[in-house]
Design a protein around this motif. Structure first.
Motif, PDB file in Angstrom:
ATOM      1  N   ALA A  99      19.381 -19.201  18.193  1.00 20.16           N
ATOM      2  CA  ALA A  99      20.677 -19.896  18.276  1.00 20.16           C
ATOM      3  C   ALA A  99      20.436 -20.999  19.247  1.00 20.16           C
ATOM      4  O   ALA A  99      19.730 -21.157  19.996  1.00 20.16           O
ATOM      5  CB  ALA A  99      21.673 -18.680  18.977  1.00 20.16           C
ATOM      6  N   TYR A 103      25.639 -22.370  17.064  1.00 18.48           N
ATOM      7  CA  TYR A 103      24.914 -22.071  15.795  1.00 18.48           C
ATOM      8  C   TYR A 103      24.067 -21.016  15.956  1.00 18.48           C
ATOM      9  O   TYR A 103      22.849 -21.059  16.671  1.00 18.48           O
ATOM     10  CB  TYR A 103      24.652 -23.082  15.094  1.00 18.48           C
ATOM     11  N   VAL A 115      22.901 -20.154   8.404  1.00 25.02           N
ATOM     12  CA  VAL A 115      23.470 -20.980   9.465  1.00 25.02           C
ATOM     13  C   VAL A 115      24.813 -20.166   9.777  1.00 25.02           C
ATOM     14  O   VAL A 115      25.826 -20.375   8.949  1.00 25.02           O
ATOM     15  CB  VAL A 115      23.405 -22.332   9.332  1.00 25.02           C
ATOM     16  N   ASP A 117      28.106 -20.269  12.341  1.00 20.65           N
ATOM     17  CA  ASP A 117      29.035 -20.900  13.371  1.00 20.65           C
ATOM     18  C   ASP A 117      29.597 -19.760  14.370  1.00 20.65           C
ATOM     19  O   ASP A 117      30.325 -18.858  13.950  1.00 20.65           O
ATOM     20  CB  ASP A 117      30.285 -21.489  12.700  1.00 20.65           C
ATOM     21  N   ARG A 119      30.597 -20.871  17.504  1.00 17.86           N
ATOM     22  CA  ARG A 119      31.348 -21.534  18.453  1.00 17.86           C
ATOM     23  C   ARG A 119      32.363 -20.796  18.971  1.00 17.86           C
ATOM     24  O   ARG A 119      32.954 -20.583  20.331  1.00 17.86           O
ATOM     25  CB  ARG A 119      31.713 -22.693  18.011  1.00 17.86           C
ATOM     26  N   PRO A 124      32.312 -15.120  14.420  1.00 16.60           N
ATOM     27  CA  PRO A 124      31.295 -15.755  13.682  1.00 16.60           C
ATOM     28  C   PRO A 124      31.590 -16.020  12.308  1.00 16.60           C
ATOM     29  O   PRO A 124      32.163 -15.078  11.562  1.00 16.60           O
ATOM     30  CB  PRO A 124      29.981 -14.764  13.872  1.00 16.60           C
ATOM     31  N   TYR A 127      28.294 -20.902   8.082  1.00 18.74           N
ATOM     32  CA  TYR A 127      28.387 -22.291   7.942  1.00 18.74           C
ATOM     33  C   TYR A 127      27.512 -22.951   6.852  1.00 18.74           C
ATOM     34  O   TYR A 127      28.150 -23.731   6.029  1.00 18.74           O
ATOM     35  CB  TYR A 127      27.678 -22.885   9.339  1.00 18.74           C
ATOM     36  N   HIS A 162      23.198 -32.243  14.334  1.00 18.39           N
ATOM     37  CA  HIS A 162      24.612 -31.829  14.858  1.00 18.39           C
ATOM     38  C   HIS A 162      25.728 -32.723  14.423  1.00 18.39           C
ATOM     39  O   HIS A 162      25.550 -33.842  14.276  1.00 18.39           O
ATOM     40  CB  HIS A 162      24.472 -32.044  16.399  1.00 18.39           C
TER      41      HIS A 162
END
Length: 162
Positions: A99, A103, A115, A117, A119, A124, A127, A162
């Motif tokens: 991580a 991510y 992948v 997300d 955040r 979760p 992505y 990113h």
């Protein structure tokens, strides 16, 4: 050397400071290793089906689930009371996880790198996913790179945008 009986069957571990985080058939166990000869259990987070792989991006631990297919996000900011914040089920069993920067990158036995997300740690979300060759046994992530141990497929190095 020291042989310390903890009474758990550990799967994978992560050491950070004076704590060791161990995935088990019950979930996550956290030990204080200030005295390495006498690790002391300080906290546990129960996860149905247990946990396999772990990565730590403080204050969160990201775990691949052992018998279910998916990822769990655990708040470990208070080692004595770790809290499962959220889970995401996946289509395949995840073997390794890394991580960075919101991510999680999780490798599967079928060769997919998911992948996720994270955040919003309590929710979760998928992505993206990338198919690679090999069984993706482990994943580690730096600021710009994901390194994937892919069994017979060798080492995969992926640039992270990113």
């Amino acid at each position: 050397y020291y042989h310390v009986e903890t009474g758990i069957r550990g799967n994978r571990l992560w050491v950070s400071g004076r704590h060791i985080y161990i995935t088990t058939a019950e979930g996550l166990s956290i030990y204080d290793i200030g005295n390495p000869a006498e690790p002391a259990l300080v906290g546990k987070a129960s996860i149905t089906g247990g946990a396999a792989a772990i990565t730590l991006a403080y204050p969160y631990a990201y775990l691949s689930l052992a018998t279910d297919q998916g990822v769990a996000v655990v708040d470990v900011s208070l080692e004595t009371a770790p809290e499962v914040l959220g889970t995401l089920m996946t289509d395949d069993a995840l073997l390794g996880i890394g991580a960075r920067s919101g991510y999680a990158f999780a490798g599967s036995a079928s060769g997919d790198l998911s992948v996720i997300d994270v955040r919003q740690s309590g929710s979760p979300e998928p992505y993206s996913q990338l198919s690679l060759d090999g069984s993706l046994a482990d994943v580690d992530v730096t600021d710009q790179w994901a390194y994937v141990a892919a069994g017979d497929g060798g080492l995969k190095v992926l640039r992270i945008a990113h």
